[in-house]
Design an enzyme around this catalytic site. Structure first.
Site, mmCIF file in Angstrom:
data_model
loop_
_atom_site.group_PDB
_atom_site.id
_atom_site.type_symbol
_atom_site.label_atom_id
_atom_site.label_comp_id
_atom_site.label_asym_id
_atom_site.label_seq_id
_atom_site.Cartn_x
_atom_site.Cartn_y
_atom_site.Cartn_z
ATOM 1 N N ASP A 1 -59.769 -39.791 5.014
ATOM 2 C CA ASP A 1 -60.135 -38.463 5.519
ATOM 3 C C ASP A 1 -61.013 -38.709 6.742
ATOM 4 O OD1 ASP A 1 -61.270 -36.014 6.080
ATOM 5 O OD2 ASP A 1 -62.378 -35.844 4.186
ATOM 6 N N LYS B 1 -64.193 -35.372 16.876
ATOM 7 C CA LYS B 1 -62.860 -34.991 16.389
ATOM 8 C C LYS B 1 -62.392 -33.700 17.066
ATOM 9 C CE LYS B 1 -60.506 -33.779 12.119
ATOM 10 N NZ LYS B 1 -60.612 -33.788 10.666
ATOM 11 N N GLU C 1 -54.632 -31.921 6.143
ATOM 12 C CA GLU C 1 -55.799 -31.913 5.251
ATOM 13 C C GLU C 1 -55.628 -30.969 4.061
ATOM 14 O OE1 GLU C 1 -59.057 -31.203 7.907
ATOM 15 O OE2 GLU C 1 -58.850 -33.187 8.790
ATOM 16 N N ASP D 1 -60.607 -24.283 2.393
ATOM 17 C CA ASP D 1 -61.245 -25.531 2.822
ATOM 18 C C ASP D 1 -62.097 -25.295 4.067
ATOM 19 O OD1 ASP D 1 -61.881 -28.022 3.775
ATOM 20 O OD2 ASP D 1 -59.840 -28.752 3.972
#
Ligand code: AMP
Length: 564
Positions: free
Chosen positions: A6, A68, A145, A168
């Site tokens: 992850d 990211k 994800e 999420d």
């Protein structure tokens, strides 16, 4: 070993499938979360993880975090005068994870499954693969994800269930997916998200209040002060997850700035952010035509769902309490490890399969005629729409627009915008055609796309029978044998459902019934045929299977009732 990684905005984690279960691998400090932070030390050595994150306050100009968010862009991050691409920085985090895992497990990492946000486009996915390669990893597959989170959750309780929703909220991103498990297949039915919404935005909102209340001066020339305020606001925000109030306290230039902050302050500051949680939830439900009451459970994933205000917002949205079976910070890495186990063909996972959905639409550019007959070029015609279950293959017929047109250009795009120039261009095909009057040359354009991002575009010129093909993949270094196997799997899908034997047999049976019956019953059969033909034209396997079963049952019933 194959690992699951992850690669998070705030924290990253690495896990493997071991002894029949997904297991997180601790780093050299014994922690299972490694901050996604990189810092250049004064001796030019590179620090990664907690050591780098801790320097964010003391050395902000030498430290990078949240890179990211820049993946897939040409933006660089400069650390002490040295420019780094977002891929370089991500590669440093991945390398650290790999080395820690190899040390802990005592065996080399031979492959990796890396997770990416579902909405990542082709550029962002390619950048992630490149980061993996720079870190010396063989990237087996990128997994969305939310799919990984669903996989971790689906594995905890493998029984068939009603659809459940995975909510999420991470450090920098928000993803919603709707999943069901049926007959050993974990199917992601829809996913939606907001790539600019996460825990950090809540921190930024609270920092504004804290700053004003504690009277912290603003000094545009001091990124260090901003960073110190942000870090303290983050600490307070996390403390507010377990207490009603917390003290913001900052020492700057020999002065202490303090303010008491409550959960209610955070809720008021974050109200616009809480509102933004609603739209992706509604979009995911709309995409798979399900309502909030139809979700069997709401599963919370991502560190930021620990905030009570987020939990309350979810409870209000669905009229019931969410569940959190897996540690929300670690579900994605655990799901990636399940995928790694599947890749390594672990015997205890043999009966589990995963389908995914296309997180964005894929299509080509077309021209329309305007009100005065003028040609309006650059319109987007989606062939595989967002939310389609993968692997999928869809065909659409196009005709020439101008007399004696010499060629037809197919530019292939990814995105949702009506005008193609706002979408991501993936490739182009230019097809020469014989000169004929406008509209006389027909071309079938077929898109076939699999879960690993392989896109095949096949164009057949119907008048000449000539075929053209373009193969696009987000993985430039793919092994030729694997590519051949994946292309063979796609080839099996390249048939219009109308031409499949079982559907033709059903239509033939309905035609026979039409001949046998009279009056109302005959009209009813005609209606069934028309309905089935419409559903076949959608090329949606799930809807076609449902219509097939329903029409067979109606025909059975008619035949039973028929006086012999
Ligand atoms: P992730 O990207 O899933 O690792 O999520 C990280 C985010 O979760 C960061 O914004 C953290 O501030 C936030 N977070 C972690 N633990 C808590 C907590 N106990 N309360 C509130 N936010 C948290």
């Amino acid at each position: 070993m194959i690992v699951g990684i992850d690669l998070g905005t705030t924290n990253s984690a690495i896990a493997r499938w071991h002894d029949g279960r997904a297991e997180l691998i601790p780093n050299a400090l014994g922690a299972t979360l490694t901050p996604s932070a990189v810092s250049l030390a004064e001796d030019a050595s590179v620090l990664v993880g907690a050591a780098a994150r801790d320097r964010q306050i003391t050395h902000p100009e030498r430290t990078a975090t949240t890179f990211k968010r820049l993946m897939g862009t040409s933006q660089k991050v400069t650390l002490d005068g040295v420019a780094f691409t977002p891929e370089d920085l991500s590669a440093l985090v991945l390398r650290q994870l790999r080395e820690d895992a190899e040390r802990h497990c005592g065996e080399p990492v031979t492959g990796a499954i890396i997770t990416v946000p579902a909405y990542f486009n082709d550029r962002q996915r390619k950048a992630t693969r490149r980061a993996g390669q720079l870190a010396g990893l063989h990237v087996e597959r990128l997994v969305n994800e939310p799919t990984a989170a669903a996989l971790a959750y689906g594995i905890v309780d493998r029984s068939d269930r009603e659809p459940f929703l995975v909510f999420d909220l991470g450090g920098g991103t928000f993803d919603v997916s709707i999943v069901d498990v049926f007959d050993g297949i974990i199917e992601v039915r829809a996913s939606a998200g907001d790539n600019r919404l996460g825990g950090e935005d809540f921190t930024a909102a609270l920092a504004v209040v804290a700053r004003a209340r504690a009277g912290v001066p603003s000094d545009p020339a001091s990124p260090r002060l901003d960073e110190a305020v942000r870090a303290e606001a983050e600490r307070v925000r996390i403390a507010l997850s377990d207490a009603d109030s917390a003290t913001f306290s900052l020492v700057w230039a020999d002065r202490r700035y303090e303010a008491e902050l409550t959960g209610a302050d955070l809720e008021a500051a974050a109200a616009p952010l809480l509102d933004r949680l609603r739209e992706p939830v509604l979009r995911a439900m709309r995409d798979c035509r399900l309502r909030a009451e139809e979700m069997s459970e709401i599963v919370l994933v991502g560190g930021a769902t620990r905030m009570p205000i987020v939990r309350r917002a979810v409870t209000r949205m669905f009229g019931r309490f969410p569940s959190h079976v897996i540690d929300p910070d670690r579900a994605i890495a655990l799901g990636a490890a399940v995928q790694a186990g599947l890749k390594a063909r672990a015997a205890d996972l043999a009966e589990i399969r995963l389908t995914d959905i296309c997180p964005f639409s894929l299509g080509t550019d077309v021209a329309d005629r305007g009100p005065q007959g003028q040609i309006l070029a650059g319109r987007f015609k989606p062939l595989i729409e967002r939310g389609t279950v993968l692997p999928a293959s869809r065909v659409h017929r196009f005709v020439t627009m101008t007399p004696n047109q010499a060629k037809v250009e197919f530019d292939i795009y990814q995105g949702e915008a009506r005008r193609v120039d706002a979408n991501v261009l993936l490739g182009s095909l230019s097809i020469p055609v014989p000169p004929r009057p406008a509209g006389e040359i027909a071309l079938d354009c077929r898109f076939s796309y699999d879960v690993s991002g392989l896109l095949e575009v096949d164009v057949t010129v119907l008048t000449t029978g000539e075929t053209h093909q373009l193969v696009l993949t987000d993985d430039e270094s793919i092994d030729p044998a694997e590519l051949a196997a994946r292309r063979a799997a796609l080839a099996a899908l390249k048939m219009h459902p109308r031409d499949e034997a079982r559907h033709r047999a059903l239509l033939a049976r309905a035609e026979r019934c039409f001949e046998l019956f009279l009056g109302n019953q005959r009209e009813f059969v005609a209606g069934l045929i028309a309905h089935f033909e419409t559903v076949l034209a959608t090329q949606e396997p799930r809807e076609i299977a449902e219509a097939h079963a329903a029409i067979s049952a109606r025909l059975d019933q008619l035949e039973r009732e028929r006086p012999s």
